[in-house]
Design an enzyme around this catalytic site. Structure first.
Site, PDB file in Angstrom:
ATOM      1  N   ASP A   1       0.810  -1.214   0.000  1.00 36.26           N
ATOM      2  CA  ASP A   1       0.000   0.000   0.000  1.00 36.26           C
ATOM      3  C   ASP A   1       0.846   1.268   0.000  1.00 36.26           C
ATOM      4  O   ASP A   1       1.461   1.592   1.010  1.00 36.26           O
ATOM      5  CB  ASP A   1      -0.897  -0.041   1.254  1.00 36.26           C
ATOM      6  CG  ASP A   1      -1.760   1.189   1.393  1.00 36.26           C
ATOM      7  OD1 ASP A   1      -2.058   1.823   0.369  1.00 36.26           O
ATOM      8  OD2 ASP A   1      -2.145   1.508   2.534  1.00 36.26           O
TER       9      ASP A   1
ATOM     10  N   ASP B   1      -1.836   5.948  -5.044  1.00 34.69           N
ATOM     11  CA  ASP B   1      -2.134   4.996  -3.974  1.00 34.69           C
ATOM     12  C   ASP B   1      -2.518   3.628  -4.520  1.00 34.69           C
ATOM     13  O   ASP B   1      -3.629   3.421  -4.991  1.00 34.69           O
ATOM     14  CB  ASP B   1      -3.265   5.573  -3.110  1.00 34.69           C
ATOM     15  CG  ASP B   1      -3.579   4.693  -1.906  1.00 34.69           C
ATOM     16  OD1 ASP B   1      -2.864   3.697  -1.694  1.00 34.69           O
ATOM     17  OD2 ASP B   1      -4.533   5.009  -1.189  1.00 34.69           O
TER      18      ASP B   1
END
Ligand SMILES: *[C@@H]1O[C@H](CO)[C@@H](O)[C@H](O)[C@H]1NC(C)=O
Length: 389
Positions: free
Chosen positions: A89, A277
């Site tokens: 992430d 992201d």
């Protein structure tokens, strides 16, 4: 459908709170230099890298694609190795995995048993992290964390501090992931814990202080090969030449400026702060712009599902994102996501930043179209066309 969007972006409010940690690292180095310890420290880092012939200067880690909603990779922790599946992430900075005391929502998770690891070092400090999609809490510990699956090429990072969760929220329960491995900067990390990849860079384990993400679109398929994270190098196998670099406006998230968005006859030329992201399935932005883009694509807002539906065979034009002097075009194949039940979604959502921090999240649809180069050392992002058609 609601809730399927994994939002592994860290709670925005905490970003500002933890910005002081960069200064803390800087002053540690200054202190070492003053005390004449710094040369010895660098030497130690160098021997760490040479100590193990298994340590690679760069590593390619495969990820599996879950319905184009999330991309999961394997890591191991401890000696002998215990295996975990995590979200890699770029929208957060902490690593955590479930521990043996996690019962609620942890039934199907792999759990880290520190008593079975000879390299484990107790820390005991407690932590709590809020994500867009839920929260997790537990205690901290230290051990060797390896990027990559057991038996595969790995990047071992000794002395890495991570969270051992004693509770995780229901949002994570049905998810295929055990935990989250944050790849953003230390300044974003809850409790200032140095993230595993930053720890690897600090220990000089990588050729270059950067990594490349290549994500594939595999449609509604689940748990199939879906991309590669390349740590320490630009991925020239899966990515074309770099089109452009954009300086980071903040090295907390991978945050930078975008000049505008356009789809069909709708455009917004209001400059905005965005983040790249990997942990967010869709593209998030202010509702006024997202609804304009969606309308131009022929998508309809379904309030019940909180999502934009679109005909699976729709052929709108590309979503053009202007970054610096370059226009990056996201093709419909990357921004129309098959929800699996004959329904397709326009992969965008209303993101309310609350007026501070980034206003947009460029999630997986953007990264499927363009390899993202997270240049930590150069504090910039690079974008290169994905070679997947
Ligand atoms: C990760 O490990 C699981 C089994 O534990 C396996 O099914 C999966 O394919 C692995 N993922 C990758 C990307 O290698």
């Amino acid at each position: 459908m609601k809730g399927l969007i994994l939002l592994a972006i860290l709670g925005l409010a905490s970003a500002a709170v933890h910005q002081h940690n960069i200064q803390w690292r800087e002053s540690l180095r200054m202190e070492m230099i003053r005390n004449g310890e710094y040369a010895a420290y660098l030497e130690y880092q160098d021997t760490l890298r040479r100590a193990s012939p298994d340590v690679l200067a760069s590593l390619q880690e495969n990820v599996n694609d879950f319905g184009d909603y999330e991309y999961l990779g394997n890591i191991t922790i401890g000696t002998p190795e215990q295996s975990f599946i995590v979200v890699l992430d770029t929208g957060s900075s902490n690593l955590w995995i479930p521990g043996p005391t996690c019962s609620t929502n942890c039934q199907k998770k792999h759990k880290f048993d520190s008593t079975k690891s000879s390299t484990f070092v107790k820390n005991g400090k407690s932590w709590t992290i809020q994500y867009g999609s839920g929260d997790a809490a537990g205690i901290l510990g230290e051990d060797t964390v390896r990027f990559g699956a057991a038996g595969q090429p790995q990047l071992p990072v000794p002395k890495t501090t991570f969270g051992i969760a004693s509770k995780i929220s229901a949002d994570f329960k049905r998810d295929a992931t055990d935990g989250i491995l944050g790849l953003a900067f230390t300044s974003l990390a809850v409790d200032g814990v140095v993230p595993p990849l930053i720890n690897a860079i600090n220990q000089k384990l990588l050729d270059q202080p950067l990594f490349t993400v290549w994500l594939e679109h595999r449609g509604a398929l689940n748990n199939v090969g879906g991309g590669v994270f390349t740590y320490g190098a630009i991925d020239t196998k899966n990515c074309g030449p770099v089109v452009g670099y954009q300086p980071l406006s903040s090295a907390t998230y991978y945050q930078f400026k975008v000049a505008g968005f356009k789809l069909g006859d709708y455009s917004s030329t209001k400059a905005a702060e965005v983040i790249s992201d990997t942990g967010t399935s869709f593209i998030g932005g202010p509702s006024s712009v997202i609804s304009g883009l969606a309308k131009a694509a022929g998508a309809k807002y379904n309030a019940l599902e909180g999502a934009y539906t679109i005909a699976c065979n729709a052929q709108p034009g590309p979503l053009d994102i202007t970054i610096g002097s370059h226009v990056y075009s996201i093709q419909p194949i990357n921004y129309i996501v098959n929800a699996g039940n004959g329904q397709c979604l326009f992969a965008a959502f209303h993101f309310a930043s609350g007026g501070f921090g980034p206003a947009w999240i460029l999630g997986d649809p953007f990264i499927r179209q363009y390899c993202n180069i997270y240049d930590i050392g150069g504090k910039r992002m690079g974008f290169a066309p994905s070679l997947q058609k």
